[in-house]
Write an enzyme that holds these catalytic residues in place. Structure first.
Site, short mmCIF file in Angstrom:
data_model
loop_
_atom_site.label_atom_id
_atom_site.label_comp_id
_atom_site.label_asym_id
_atom_site.label_seq_id
_atom_site.Cartn_x
_atom_site.Cartn_y
_atom_site.Cartn_z
N LYS A 175 0.83 -1.23 0.00
CA LYS A 175 0.00 0.00 0.00
C LYS A 175 0.85 1.26 0.00
O LYS A 175 0.61 2.19 -0.77
CB LYS A 175 -0.92 0.02 1.23
CG LYS A 175 -1.94 -1.08 1.29
CD LYS A 175 -2.85 -0.93 2.50
CE LYS A 175 -2.16 -1.21 3.82
NZ LYS A 175 -1.76 -2.61 3.98
N THR A 176 1.82 1.30 0.90
CA THR A 176 2.62 2.52 1.04
C THR A 176 3.38 2.82 -0.25
O THR A 176 3.41 3.96 -0.73
CB THR A 176 3.60 2.37 2.21
OG1 THR A 176 2.86 2.23 3.42
CG2 THR A 176 4.51 3.58 2.33
N GLU B 155 -3.56 6.03 1.48
CA GLU B 155 -3.34 4.63 1.84
C GLU B 155 -4.52 4.18 2.69
O GLU B 155 -4.90 4.85 3.66
CB GLU B 155 -2.04 4.50 2.62
CG GLU B 155 -1.68 3.10 3.00
CD GLU B 155 -0.28 2.99 3.58
OE1 GLU B 155 -0.04 2.04 4.34
OE2 GLU B 155 0.57 3.86 3.28
#
Length: 465
Positions: free
Chosen positions: A121-122, A165
């Site tokens: 995600k990051t 995110e």
């Protein structure tokens, strides 16, 4: 474009303001003109960055830190009910707002892209944020890590796009209603909150169900959990589903990923046309994250060629295979990987980037619950290294679980043929690493806890050789 502040967000107080997710929201609110305050356990560069934006940051938690005129208290799921500031808020009748609700309020009125998945995600959120900024679109973004270039995890932009995110760990990502959502993968994790894969799927389905009518789900065509999710949500009439990956039937199909040292070259087939672009970080999984970002931007109506070129400007996120330095011919790299899939991906990426180097890992398990459920798989992942040091479990928000120790990982690693040494005291790491390494080696500090602090200490020790 600056959306107005909800009245509850005019004077917010954050408990744990220095956390990756909390600090990003606090920064954006401060940039939008809110009078931000909060507390954190210790002094950090993040606390200083918040103060530079005008926020008041207290160190330690105490009822006196909460101002009587605070408009709300922002908390994450990690904040315990007996926190003195939370108790004081109840006494004063100050409303409590979950971190995810605060973030959702920041996205109101903007074209939101929410990036979800068990891993990646990051990185993917960061890739999109950098690319959109490079294209001059001035997006807002909130990320779970600091970008290597700007050095921050959140920015309020004047454009109409917000990239966020979306954290599934406590189901809070179900609070967002994005125009475009990315799901990179779906696996069982966060065992304190999810008892089964069925619960995980239900949670992701609820997240996808919040996509705005006519919006788009960008989802992996390769990862089994993501494929299953796509099958479950396709019947939704007002949802566009775009798949990406190496699968032959992917809508955005990856034809080739060519490693080029610490970078990759990626060729995709998009709308019947070939498109080749650079990814400035190593590893197949990072290349696929870039393709997910490309597909999401195109779904938002951005020109694919310009977006692909801009994605090449991404240079990394702190703690995601971040080079910390080199000493005595040894490179020290930091990895946030803490789930076996992430560990395997990062170890394979380093193998591909430096095939002739010895790879030595300093691994710190994160959470007792995760180690209890996935300790064997963590140990098996460490077999990809030439040698590993395993620290004690970093508890974070959890209390110890009887019988759950790093020995679960070490035993599994040894059974898989790995060379592993237990190091209960992390202060012993610099000396242990210096005694094992030789010029040309790679040292990888790995885990979501404070193992990241060891990289500079290892470099200092190596410099004294």
């Amino acid at each position: 474009m600056t959306p107005g502040l909800p009245s509850t967000m005019e004077r917010p107080h954050f408990i744990g303001i220095g956390g990756a997710g909390m600090s990003g929201i606090a920064k954006i609110l401060a940039q939008r003109g809110a009078k931000v305050a909060g507390s954190d356990a210790k002094e950090t560069p993040t606390a200083d960055a918040l103060r530079a934006l005008g926020a008041t940051v207290h160190i330690g938690h105490a009822a006196a830190h909460l101002a009587d005129d605070a408009s709300c208290v922002v908390v994450s799921s990690a904040i315990r009910a007996d926190n003195p500031e939370l108790v004081r808020a109840a006494e004063l009748g100050i409303p409590t707002v979950h971190r995810a609700d605060a973030l959702a309020s920041l996205m109101d009125g903007l074209r939101a892209i929410a990036v979800a998945g068990t891993h990646g995600k990051t990185t993917t959120t960061s890739m999109l944020s950098v690319a959109l900024t490079e294209m001059g679109l001035d997006p807002s973004y909130a990320i779970g890590g600091d970008l290597a270039g700007p050095g921050t995890n959140a920015v309020h932009g004047e454009g109409d796009i917000f990239v966020a995110e979306a954290d599934e760990s406590d189901r809070s990502f179900q609070k967002y209603d994005p125009e475009v959502a990315i799901v990179l993968n779906v696996e069982l994790d966060h065992h304190a909150n999810y008892a089964s894969m069925d619960e995980i799927y239900e949670s992701f389905q609820a997240f996808v169900g919040k996509i705005r009518p006519g919006g788009t789900l960008v989802v992996s065509a390769d990862q089994p959990g993501a494929v299953e999710l796509a099958t479950r949500v396709r019947p939704q009439a007002e949802l566009n589903v775009v798949t990406y990956g190496e699968a032959a039937d992917a809508d955005v199909r990856v034809q080739k990923i060519t490693p080029r040292g610490l970078t990759s070259e990626v060729t995709v087939v998009l709308n019947g046309r070939y498109l080749t672009f650079q990814v400035s970080v190593p590893g197949r999984h990072y290349a696929l994250n870039a393709v997910a970002a490309l597909a999401a931007g195109v779904a938002l109506g951005l020109p694919a060629h310009n977006l692909a070129s801009a994605l090449g400007k991404y240079t990394g996120v702190k703690r995601r295979l971040q080079l910390k330095g080199e000493a005595a011919g040894v490179q020290v790299i930091d990895s946030y990987a803490h789930h076996p899939t992430e560990m395997t991906a990062d170890l394979e990426a380093m193998r591909g980037a430096a095939a002739d180097a010895r790879l030595i890992v300093v691994f710190q398990p994160h959470l007792f619950s995760r180690t209890q459920e996935l300790g064997v798989e963590m140990g098996q992942a460490l077999a990809l290294a030439d040698a590993s040091f395993v620290l004690d479990i970093y508890p974070a928000r959890e209390d110890p679980v009887p019988g759950v120790t790093s020995a679960l990982i070490i035993d599994a690693a040894v059974a898989a043929g790995a060379t592993v040494t237990a190091l209960p005291d992390k202060n012993d790491v610099p000396e242990a690493v210096a005694g094992m390494t030789r010029p040309g080696d790679l040292v990888l500090t790995m885990g979501a806890g404070d193992v990241t602090d060891l990289g500079p200490l290892v470099l200092d020790r190596l410099s004294s050789n």
